[in-house]
Design a protein around this motif. Structure first.
Motif, PDB file in Angstrom:
ATOM      1  N   PRO A 191       0.826  -1.211   0.000  1.00 27.16           N
ATOM      2  CA  PRO A 191       0.000   0.000   0.000  1.00 27.16           C
ATOM      3  C   PRO A 191       0.859   1.259   0.000  1.00 27.16           C
ATOM      4  N   GLU A 192       0.436   2.233  -0.782  1.00 24.44           N
ATOM      5  CA  GLU A 192       1.093   3.547  -0.809  1.00 24.44           C
ATOM      6  C   GLU A 192       0.083   4.580  -0.332  1.00 24.44           C
ATOM      7  N   LEU A 193       0.505   5.453   0.555  1.00 29.06           N
ATOM      8  CA  LEU A 193      -0.372   6.508   1.063  1.00 29.06           C
ATOM      9  C   LEU A 193       0.086   7.862   0.569  1.00 29.06           C
ATOM     10  N   GLY A 194      -0.853   8.660   0.116  1.00 24.71           N
ATOM     11  CA  GLY A 194      -0.558  10.029  -0.287  1.00 24.71           C
ATOM     12  C   GLY A 194      -1.617  10.973   0.250  1.00 24.71           C
ATOM     13  N   LYS A 195      -1.325  12.259   0.230  1.00 20.31           N
ATOM     14  CA  LYS A 195      -2.291  13.261   0.692  1.00 20.31           C
ATOM     15  C   LYS A 195      -2.497  14.304  -0.388  1.00 20.31           C
TER      16      LYS A 195
ATOM     17  N   ILE B 237      -6.786  15.412   2.109  1.00 17.92           N
ATOM     18  CA  ILE B 237      -7.506  14.156   1.928  1.00 17.92           C
ATOM     19  C   ILE B 237      -6.477  13.053   1.723  1.00 17.92           C
ATOM     20  N   SER B 238      -6.550  12.014   2.536  1.00 20.09           N
ATOM     21  CA  SER B 238      -5.598  10.910   2.410  1.00 20.09           C
ATOM     22  C   SER B 238      -6.113   9.900   1.390  1.00 20.09           C
ATOM     23  N   VAL B 239      -5.202   9.427   0.556  1.00 25.14           N
ATOM     24  CA  VAL B 239      -5.535   8.487  -0.514  1.00 25.14           C
ATOM     25  C   VAL B 239      -4.603   7.286  -0.414  1.00 25.14           C
ATOM     26  N   ALA B 240      -5.172   6.092  -0.472  1.00 26.07           N
ATOM     27  CA  ALA B 240      -4.376   4.857  -0.414  1.00 26.07           C
ATOM     28  C   ALA B 240      -4.424   4.156  -1.761  1.00 26.07           C
ATOM     29  N   ASP B 241      -3.243   3.977  -2.360  1.00 28.43           N
ATOM     30  CA  ASP B 241      -3.125   3.175  -3.573  1.00 28.43           C
ATOM     31  C   ASP B 241      -2.836   1.756  -3.127  1.00 28.43           C
ATOM     32  N   LEU B 242      -3.787   0.857  -3.360  1.00 32.65           N
ATOM     33  CA  LEU B 242      -3.696  -0.499  -2.843  1.00 32.65           C
ATOM     34  C   LEU B 242      -3.218  -1.454  -3.932  1.00 32.65           C
ATOM     35  N   PRO B 243      -2.629  -2.585  -3.545  1.00 30.58           N
ATOM     36  CA  PRO B 243      -2.160  -3.536  -4.556  1.00 30.58           C
ATOM     37  C   PRO B 243      -3.254  -3.894  -5.550  1.00 30.58           C
ATOM     38  N   GLY B 244      -2.890  -4.063  -6.808  1.00 33.98           N
ATOM     39  CA  GLY B 244      -3.856  -4.319  -7.871  1.00 33.98           C
ATOM     40  C   GLY B 244      -4.723  -5.533  -7.591  1.00 33.98           C
TER      41      GLY B 244
END
Length: 368
Positions: free
Chosen positions: A185-189, A198-205
């Motif tokens: 998981p990658e987290l960005g704001k 706003i926090s956004v999570a890029d989750l494994p495909g």
């Protein structure tokens, strides 16, 4: 392909989302039989949620993964009531579920400062125990991490989720043109001009069969549970299926894992609008989304979810040209704000109902 898979495993091993630890409360202190003194109770073991803490850092700092509280003080002539043993506090990340050895959830920590009593200290020696101390509670527990984010990016591999996260936030995820770029998981704001974040999570495909724990199925889907909203990201053109089929397959996987996931507020980002024929494909997709029931007969029965996702917004984008990125950020902001306002309104209604009920009960008591 083999080298890519090995790299994926090495990268994922650096991210820990589950940790098994041993906890033991402190033993109580000895009592003083001659004077009836009581020993101090043993210290407790507490899990305390803290920001900027990871399960990996816990494992590195405490390789034995054992947490034991201090023993209570003995009773003495100078202090007939022994002091309580010192508590042991273990800082854990936000979004932790605490499970016993049977896999049953016994607690969770979602906000900074929240505490969970992991092991209670034993009683000190007293008349009731023949002045002998009791041992503290001991057990093995699992710390299970589920990400907490405002928005979770959901999509099949190579849909452009990592590229999108890098465009809308300050995160720098790994980006490549092969599938399964994201293996942790990658987290960005997303930062707005008025300092709203706003926090956004890029989750494994996600892959087909994820609900049955194929690929990284449960590792992916358990993180989706702890996001407020979903942002489905798909390519307008794929080699194996249409965009409409992709949406239904994603919905089906979410639904099979846990039906509640399909009830989350959702937005749809249609990526790669810079490709040829993208506009025609988009027009076809919008027609299908307006009346999805009219097109379900074109699909195999096992692909069809019981409930289709209702998207608050459908935003065409291109992470390559930047088309639609600002509009997407604005839509995410509005959707999150609307959800917060709805929650506040429900809270106000609940408090008002409690107040009215309390007044009615007081009036009845006055008249009776």
């Amino acid at each position: 392909m083999v080298r890519c898979g090995a790299a994926a495993l090495r990268k994922y091993s650096n991210f820990i989302d589950s940790l098994r630890v041993y906890v033991r409360g402190g033993t109580g202190g000895m009592g003083y039989p001659n004077l009836g003194g009581e020993g101090g109770r043993g210290g407790d073991v507490w899990f305390v949620a803290r920001e900027k803490t990871t399960l990996k850092s816990i494992r590195e700092k405490y390789p034995h993964k054992r947490f034991i509280a201090a023993t209570g003080a003995n009773s003495s002539v100078k202090a007939l009531k022994g002091e309580k043993g010192k508590d042991r506090e273990v800082h854990v990340p936000l979004g932790i579920s605490v499970l016993d050895d049977d896999g049953k959830q016994i607690g969770e920590l979602n906000a900074a400062g929240e505490k969970f009593l992991a092991a209670r200290g034993g009683l000190g020696g007293s008349l009731a125990t023949n002045f002998l101390p009791c041992k503290g509670q001991r057990r093995t527990v699992h710390l299970d991490l589920k990400l907490i984010a405002d928005v979770g990016l959901v999509g099949f591999p190579n849909a452009g989720k990592s590229s999108l996260l890098s465009k809308i936030s300050h995160a720098k995820p790994e980006i490549a043109n092969y599938a399964f770029t994201t293996i942790q998981p990658e987290l960005g704001k997303i930062m707005y001009a008025d300092y709203k974040q706003i926090s956004v999570a890029d989750l494994p495909g996600l892959i087909e069969g994820a609900h049955a724990n194929k690929g990284m199925g449960h590792k992916f889907l358990k993180h989706v549970e702890r996001t407020k909203q979903l942002l489905l990201v798909l390519s307008i053109k794929t080699q194996f299926r249409t965009a409409f089929e992709t949406i239904l397959l994603l919905t089906k996987e979410l639904e099979l894992y846990k039906e509640e996931l399909v009830t989350k507020p959702a937005l749809l980002a249609i990526n790669k609008m810079d490709l040829p024929c993208a506009k025609d494909n988009l027009d076809e997709l919008m027609t299908q989304l307006e009346n999805p029931q009219d097109f379900l007969h074109l699909l195999e029965e096992e692909m069809i979810p019981a409930n289709t996702l209702e998207f608050r917004e459908v935003i065409p984008i291109s992470t390559y040209t930047g088309e639609g990125i600002e509009e997407l950020k604005a839509c995410l902001r509005k959707s999150i704000d609307d959800q917060a306002e709805q929650a506040n309104e429900e809270y106000r209604k609940k408090k008002l109902l409690l107040l009215q009920t309390s007044k009615e009960q007081m009036n009845k008591s006055w008249h009776s």
